[in-house]
Design an enzyme around this catalytic site. Structure first.
Site, PDB file in Angstrom:
ATOM      1  N   ASN A 181       0.828  -1.220   0.000  1.00  0.00           N
ATOM      2  CA  ASN A 181       0.000   0.000   0.000  1.00  0.00           C
ATOM      3  C   ASN A 181       0.862   1.269   0.000  1.00  0.00           C
ATOM      4  OD1 ASN A 181       0.922   0.224   2.611  1.00  0.00           O
ATOM      5  ND2 ASN A 181      -1.083  -0.015   3.590  1.00  0.00           N
TER       6      ASN A 181
ATOM      7  N   ASN B  89       4.939   2.985   3.565  1.00  0.00           N
ATOM      8  CA  ASN B  89       6.322   3.230   4.000  1.00  0.00           C
ATOM      9  C   ASN B  89       7.337   2.874   2.917  1.00  0.00           C
ATOM     10  OD1 ASN B  89       8.054   4.191   6.025  1.00  0.00           O
ATOM     11  ND2 ASN B  89       8.593   2.101   6.613  1.00  0.00           N
TER      12      ASN B  89
ATOM     13  N   SER C 256       9.999 -11.202  14.585  1.00  0.00           N
ATOM     14  CA  SER C 256      11.074 -10.360  15.107  1.00  0.00           C
ATOM     15  C   SER C 256      11.638 -10.940  16.402  1.00  0.00           C
ATOM     16  CB  SER C 256      10.483  -8.975  15.391  1.00  0.00           C
ATOM     17  OG  SER C 256      11.365  -8.220  16.163  1.00  0.00           O
TER      18      SER C 256
ATOM     19  N   TYR D 280       3.871  -3.027  19.051  1.00  0.00           N
ATOM     20  CA  TYR D 280       4.460  -3.603  17.837  1.00  0.00           C
ATOM     21  C   TYR D 280       4.872  -5.059  18.091  1.00  0.00           C
ATOM     22  CZ  TYR D 280       8.089  -4.939  14.547  1.00  0.00           C
ATOM     23  OH  TYR D 280       8.861  -5.653  13.649  1.00  0.00           O
TER      24      TYR D 280
ATOM     25  N   LYS E  32       3.539  -9.015  16.534  1.00  0.00           N
ATOM     26  CA  LYS E  32       4.339 -10.124  16.000  1.00  0.00           C
ATOM     27  C   LYS E  32       4.042 -11.403  16.791  1.00  0.00           C
ATOM     28  CE  LYS E  32       6.270  -7.821  12.766  1.00  0.00           C
ATOM     29  NZ  LYS E  32       5.836  -8.068  11.390  1.00  0.00           N
TER      30      LYS E  32
ATOM     31  N   LEU F  98      19.874   2.254  14.829  1.00  0.00           N
ATOM     32  CA  LEU F  98      21.268   2.702  14.836  1.00  0.00           C
ATOM     33  C   LEU F  98      21.852   2.911  13.431  1.00  0.00           C
ATOM     34  CD1 LEU F  98      23.874   3.268  16.452  1.00  0.00           C
ATOM     35  CD2 LEU F  98      24.405   0.830  16.247  1.00  0.00           C
TER      36      LEU F  98
ATOM     37  N   ARG G 117      24.061  -5.849  19.857  1.00  0.00           N
ATOM     38  CA  ARG G 117      22.997  -6.438  19.042  1.00  0.00           C
ATOM     39  C   ARG G 117      23.589  -7.346  17.967  1.00  0.00           C
ATOM     40  NH1 ARG G 117      20.913  -4.307  22.581  1.00  0.00           N
ATOM     41  NH2 ARG G 117      19.101  -2.930  22.653  1.00  0.00           N
TER      42      ARG G 117
ATOM     43  N   ARG H 151      18.334   4.612  26.423  1.00  0.00           N
ATOM     44  CA  ARG H 151      16.981   4.732  25.848  1.00  0.00           C
ATOM     45  C   ARG H 151      16.075   3.775  26.618  1.00  0.00           C
ATOM     46  NH1 ARG H 151      16.320   3.261  19.517  1.00  0.00           N
ATOM     47  NH2 ARG H 151      16.816   1.188  20.291  1.00  0.00           N
TER      48      ARG H 151
HETATM   49  P1  NAD Z   1       9.246  -1.552   5.598  1.00  0.00           P
HETATM   50  O1  NAD Z   1       8.363  -0.558   6.256  1.00  0.00           O
HETATM   51  O2  NAD Z   1      10.348  -1.056   4.740  1.00  0.00           O
HETATM   52  O3  NAD Z   1       8.354  -2.559   4.725  1.00  0.00           O
HETATM   53  C1  NAD Z   1       7.028  -2.894   5.077  1.00  0.00           C
HETATM   54  C2  NAD Z   1       6.165  -2.639   3.844  1.00  0.00           C
HETATM   55  O4  NAD Z   1       4.806  -2.996   4.138  1.00  0.00           O
HETATM   56  C3  NAD Z   1       6.162  -1.179   3.421  1.00  0.00           C
HETATM   57  O5  NAD Z   1       6.524  -1.105   2.061  1.00  0.00           O
HETATM   58  C4  NAD Z   1       4.723  -0.715   3.658  1.00  0.00           C
HETATM   59  O6  NAD Z   1       4.333   0.249   2.710  1.00  0.00           O
HETATM   60  C5  NAD Z   1       3.958  -2.016   3.560  1.00  0.00           C
HETATM   61  N1  NAD Z   1       2.687  -2.107   4.295  1.00  0.00           N
HETATM   62  C6  NAD Z   1       2.449  -1.834   5.600  1.00  0.00           C
HETATM   63  N2  NAD Z   1       1.181  -2.132   5.909  1.00  0.00           N
HETATM   64  C7  NAD Z   1       0.609  -2.631   4.773  1.00  0.00           C
HETATM   65  C8  NAD Z   1      -0.680  -3.123   4.453  1.00  0.00           C
HETATM   66  N3  NAD Z   1      -1.658  -3.175   5.366  1.00  0.00           N
HETATM   67  N4  NAD Z   1      -0.908  -3.539   3.190  1.00  0.00           N
HETATM   68  C9  NAD Z   1       0.071  -3.488   2.237  1.00  0.00           C
HETATM   69  N5  NAD Z   1       1.286  -3.025   2.487  1.00  0.00           N
HETATM   70  C10 NAD Z   1       1.559  -2.612   3.740  1.00  0.00           C
HETATM   71  O7  NAD Z   1       9.796  -2.520   6.727  1.00  0.00           O
HETATM   72  P2  NAD Z   1      10.880  -3.663   6.640  1.00  0.00           P
HETATM   73  O8  NAD Z   1      12.027  -3.244   7.475  1.00  0.00           O
HETATM   74  O9  NAD Z   1      11.088  -4.075   5.258  1.00  0.00           O
HETATM   75  O10 NAD Z   1      10.120  -4.798   7.444  1.00  0.00           O
HETATM   76  C11 NAD Z   1       9.386  -5.829   6.804  1.00  0.00           C
HETATM   77  C12 NAD Z   1       8.743  -6.698   7.857  1.00  0.00           C
HETATM   78  O11 NAD Z   1       9.757  -7.220   8.710  1.00  0.00           O
HETATM   79  C13 NAD Z   1       7.767  -5.950   8.764  1.00  0.00           C
HETATM   80  O12 NAD Z   1       6.694  -6.800   9.059  1.00  0.00           O
HETATM   81  C14 NAD Z   1       8.594  -5.695  10.014  1.00  0.00           C
HETATM   82  O13 NAD Z   1       7.790  -5.577  11.152  1.00  0.00           O
HETATM   83  C15 NAD Z   1       9.440  -6.950  10.065  1.00  0.00           C
HETATM   84  N6  NAD Z   1      10.697  -6.744  10.823  1.00  0.00           N
HETATM   85  C16 NAD Z   1      11.540  -5.732  10.466  1.00  0.00           C
HETATM   86  C17 NAD Z   1      12.706  -5.529  11.196  1.00  0.00           C
HETATM   87  C18 NAD Z   1      13.633  -4.396  10.859  1.00  0.00           C
HETATM   88  O14 NAD Z   1      14.462  -4.041  11.670  1.00  0.00           O
HETATM   89  N7  NAD Z   1      13.575  -3.805   9.671  1.00  0.00           N
HETATM   90  C19 NAD Z   1      13.019  -6.372  12.271  1.00  0.00           C
HETATM   91  C20 NAD Z   1      12.152  -7.411  12.592  1.00  0.00           C
HETATM   92  C21 NAD Z   1      10.985  -7.589  11.850  1.00  0.00           C
HETATM   93  C1  UD1 Z   2      14.881  -1.994  17.615  1.00  0.00           C
HETATM   94  C2  UD1 Z   2      13.462  -2.185  18.069  1.00  0.00           C
HETATM   95  C3  UD1 Z   2      13.115  -3.660  17.992  1.00  0.00           C
HETATM   96  C4  UD1 Z   2      13.345  -4.200  16.587  1.00  0.00           C
HETATM   97  C5  UD1 Z   2      14.792  -3.946  16.202  1.00  0.00           C
HETATM   98  C6  UD1 Z   2      15.033  -4.444  14.810  1.00  0.00           C
HETATM   99  C7  UD1 Z   2      13.170  -0.375  19.698  1.00  0.00           C
HETATM  100  C8  UD1 Z   2      12.996  -0.019  21.132  1.00  0.00           C
HETATM  101  N1  UD1 Z   2      13.341  -1.681  19.436  1.00  0.00           N
HETATM  102  O1  UD1 Z   2      15.687  -2.603  18.562  1.00  0.00           O
HETATM  103  O2  UD1 Z   2      11.772  -3.884  18.334  1.00  0.00           O
HETATM  104  O3  UD1 Z   2      13.078  -5.595  16.527  1.00  0.00           O
HETATM  105  O4  UD1 Z   2      15.061  -2.542  16.316  1.00  0.00           O
HETATM  106  O5  UD1 Z   2      15.809  -3.648  14.025  1.00  0.00           O
HETATM  107  O6  UD1 Z   2      13.104   0.468  18.819  1.00  0.00           O
HETATM  108  N2  UD1 Z   2      21.288   3.200  19.447  1.00  0.00           N
HETATM  109  C9  UD1 Z   2      22.007   4.351  19.727  1.00  0.00           C
HETATM  110  N3  UD1 Z   2      21.693   5.495  19.061  1.00  0.00           N
HETATM  111  C10 UD1 Z   2      20.686   5.540  18.123  1.00  0.00           C
HETATM  112  C11 UD1 Z   2      19.953   4.359  17.840  1.00  0.00           C
HETATM  113  C12 UD1 Z   2      20.280   3.208  18.538  1.00  0.00           C
HETATM  114  O7  UD1 Z   2      22.903   4.324  20.555  1.00  0.00           O
HETATM  115  O8  UD1 Z   2      20.445   6.620  17.560  1.00  0.00           O
HETATM  116  C13 UD1 Z   2      21.652   1.943  20.150  1.00  0.00           C
HETATM  117  C14 UD1 Z   2      20.528   1.333  20.959  1.00  0.00           C
HETATM  118  O9  UD1 Z   2      20.527   1.845  22.254  1.00  0.00           O
HETATM  119  C15 UD1 Z   2      20.891  -0.156  20.876  1.00  0.00           C
HETATM  120  C16 UD1 Z   2      21.550  -0.303  19.509  1.00  0.00           C
HETATM  121  O10 UD1 Z   2      21.966   1.002  19.148  1.00  0.00           O
HETATM  122  O11 UD1 Z   2      21.844  -0.487  21.848  1.00  0.00           O
HETATM  123  C17 UD1 Z   2      20.614  -0.823  18.437  1.00  0.00           C
HETATM  124  O12 UD1 Z   2      19.427  -0.035  18.406  1.00  0.00           O
HETATM  125  P1  UD1 Z   2      18.321  -0.236  17.280  1.00  0.00           P
HETATM  126  O13 UD1 Z   2      18.946  -0.179  15.945  1.00  0.00           O
HETATM  127  O14 UD1 Z   2      17.220   0.723  17.568  1.00  0.00           O
HETATM  128  O15 UD1 Z   2      17.819  -1.733  17.474  1.00  0.00           O
HETATM  129  P2  UD1 Z   2      17.207  -2.475  18.772  1.00  0.00           P
HETATM  130  O16 UD1 Z   2      17.416  -1.696  19.989  1.00  0.00           O
HETATM  131  O17 UD1 Z   2      17.737  -3.850  18.779  1.00  0.00           O
END
Ligand code: NAD
Ligand code: UD1
Length: 337
Positions: free
Chosen positions: A33, A36, A125, A149, A153, A200, A231, A292
């Site tokens: 959609n 993002n 996640s 969030y 999951k 980060l 991490r 944080r």
């Molecule tokens: P992203 O936001 O780049 O991709 C998600 C996509 O889903 C976007 O393009 C958005 O437009 C689309 N979207 C959201 N709701 C929708 C809906 N109802 N119908 C159709 N499209 C929809 O995020 P990402 O980083 O690519 O993450 C993908 C998946 O992985 C997500 O479910 C996220 O929660 C999960 N995930 C991501 C991370 C991370 O750190 N990036 C970590 C753990 C899990």
């Molecule tokens: C975040 C999400 C988590 C998600 C994960 C996946 C939060 C609270 N949690 O976690 O749900 O599954 O991303 O990508 O958002 N940090 C800094 N400065 C910054 C950003 C982060 O020091 O500007 C530090 C954080 O304190 C942490 C590490 O970097 O120690 C990683 O942070 P981040 O990338 O946000 O990931 P998660 O904390 O693992």
């Protein structure tokens, strides 16, 4: 050729997975959609791989749309990425998160069953693990979340397990991602968060290219190698390949599984900064700030189940992550000016 439907396929992880699937002989169809992401991801992928990718701009809570996609394409596997993913935003707007993420999972499952599509890979996640587990997360550890969030999951995994239980034909793998970072080395796709990045690596990328002045390091008094948070960062191309491995597994196996996808190695914030500086020959100014809220000290995957079952393990190292992340961000800025 097997066709895979990627919900959320224009997003960060979805777009890299689309590429990896194409490289492994799959055809892909995308529905997103665009809440993002941008539609031009599709044309960039098409041009790069010289393929045509059917793209549906729509919501995967729309049952009619999904039924239409399943009627127009013989889909073998669905990879369900679509979802909202910002932890802080989910605390402020829980109903939007439950509404979107849970209904999307339910609608995907309902329409899959209706159209006799029986293989699902779901984006879960590491956030589903309860906080007080050992730092090395193992799939059998107790689950529990600290924000809406995370609960979406947790609940989606449960909905998938219950549906597999009720419908023996359905087979599913929930992949529990650790911290995906980096970008495709071509620089054609990557992560481009809207607004101020929460995570980060995107923040470091923006400091590196001058969008932000300095990195705020959230705490240096944790019980870790240098006091900063640790991490399990995983290159998004390795993560994409894990989806290929999961898709291939589902072609030959039955069941309902949850599998960690990480490298199994922890990296601290300052180690990441140092690696980024070294690899890209660039300075990342930072300041130490308060912790944080809600952050864990250390969190990394036990990644052995992925290797045992899927034959997958991460191949790329921290240097690859830092180089490819910077290359993507640099190209992004260059193309804007
Ligand atoms: P992203 O936001 O780049 O991709 C998600 C996509 O889903 C976007 O393009 C958005 O437009 C689309 N979207 C959201 N709701 C929708 C809906 N109802 N119908 C159709 N499209 C929809 O995020 P990402 O980083 O690519 O993450 C993908 C998946 O992985 C997500 O479910 C996220 O929660 C999960 N995930 C991501 C991370 C991370 O750190 N990036 C970590 C753990 C899990
Ligand atoms: C975040 C999400 C988590 C998600 C994960 C996946 C939060 C609270 N949690 O976690 O749900 O599954 O991303 O990508 O958002 N940090 C800094 N400065 C910054 C950003 C982060 O020091 O500007 C530090 C954080 O304190 C942490 C590490 O970097 O120690 C990683 O942070 P981040 O990338 O946000 O990931 P998660 O904390 O693992």
């Amino acid at each position: 050729m097997s066709k895979v439907l990627l919900t959320g396929g224009t997003g960060f992880i979805g777009s890299h997975t689309a590429l990896a699937l194409i490289e492994n002989g799959f055809e892909v169809v995308i529905v997103d959609n665009l809440i993002n992401s941008e539609a031009d991801v599709v044309s960039r992928l098409e041009k790069f791989k010289n393929v045509s990718i059917p793209f549906y701009h729509g919501d995967c809570r729309d049952e009619d749309l999904l039924n239409r996609i399943f009627q127009e394409h013989k889909i073998e596997i669905v990879i369900h990425f679509a979802g909202l993913k910002a932890v802080g935003e989910s605390v402020s707007f829980p109903l939007e998160y439950y509404e979107n993420n849970i209904n999307a999972t339910v609608t995907v499952l309902k329409t899959m069953l209706k159209n006799r599509v029986h293989k699902l890979v779901f984006s879960s996640s590491a956030t589903v693990y309860a906080e007080n587990n050992p730092a090395e997360r193992v799939e059998g550890h107790p689950l529990g979340c600290t924000n809406p969030y995370g609960w979406t999951k947790f609940m989606s995994e449960q909905i998938i397990r219950d549906t597999c239980q009720a419908s023996s034909q359905l087979n599913a793998i929930s992949l529990r991602y650790f911290n995906p970072v980096g970008a495709h080395p071509s620089g054609i796709i990557g992560e481009n968060p809207k607004g101020v990045p929460n995570n980060l690596m995107p923040y470091i990328q923006q400091v590196a290219t001058g969008i932000r002045d300095y990195l705020r390091v959230y705490g240096n008094d944790y019980d870790t190698v240098d006091g900063t948070g640790v991490r399990d960062y995983i290159h998004v191309c390795d993560l994409a390949e894990a989806h290929v491995a999961a898709s291939k597994y589902l072609q030959n196996h039955k069941g309902c599984l949850e599998i960690n996808i990480g490298t199994g190695k922890g990296v601290s914030v300052l180690e990441m900064v140092a690696a980024f500086e070294r690899v890209n020959n660039i300075k990342i100014p930072y300041r130490i700030e308060a912790r944080r809220s809600g952050d864990l000290a250390i969190n990394y995957a036990n990644a052995s189940k992925a290797y045992q079952l899927l034959g997958w393990k991460a191949k790329r190292n921290l240097e690859d992550m830092c180089r490819d992340a910077y290359n993507w961000q640099y190209n992004l800025q260059k193309n804007k000016t």
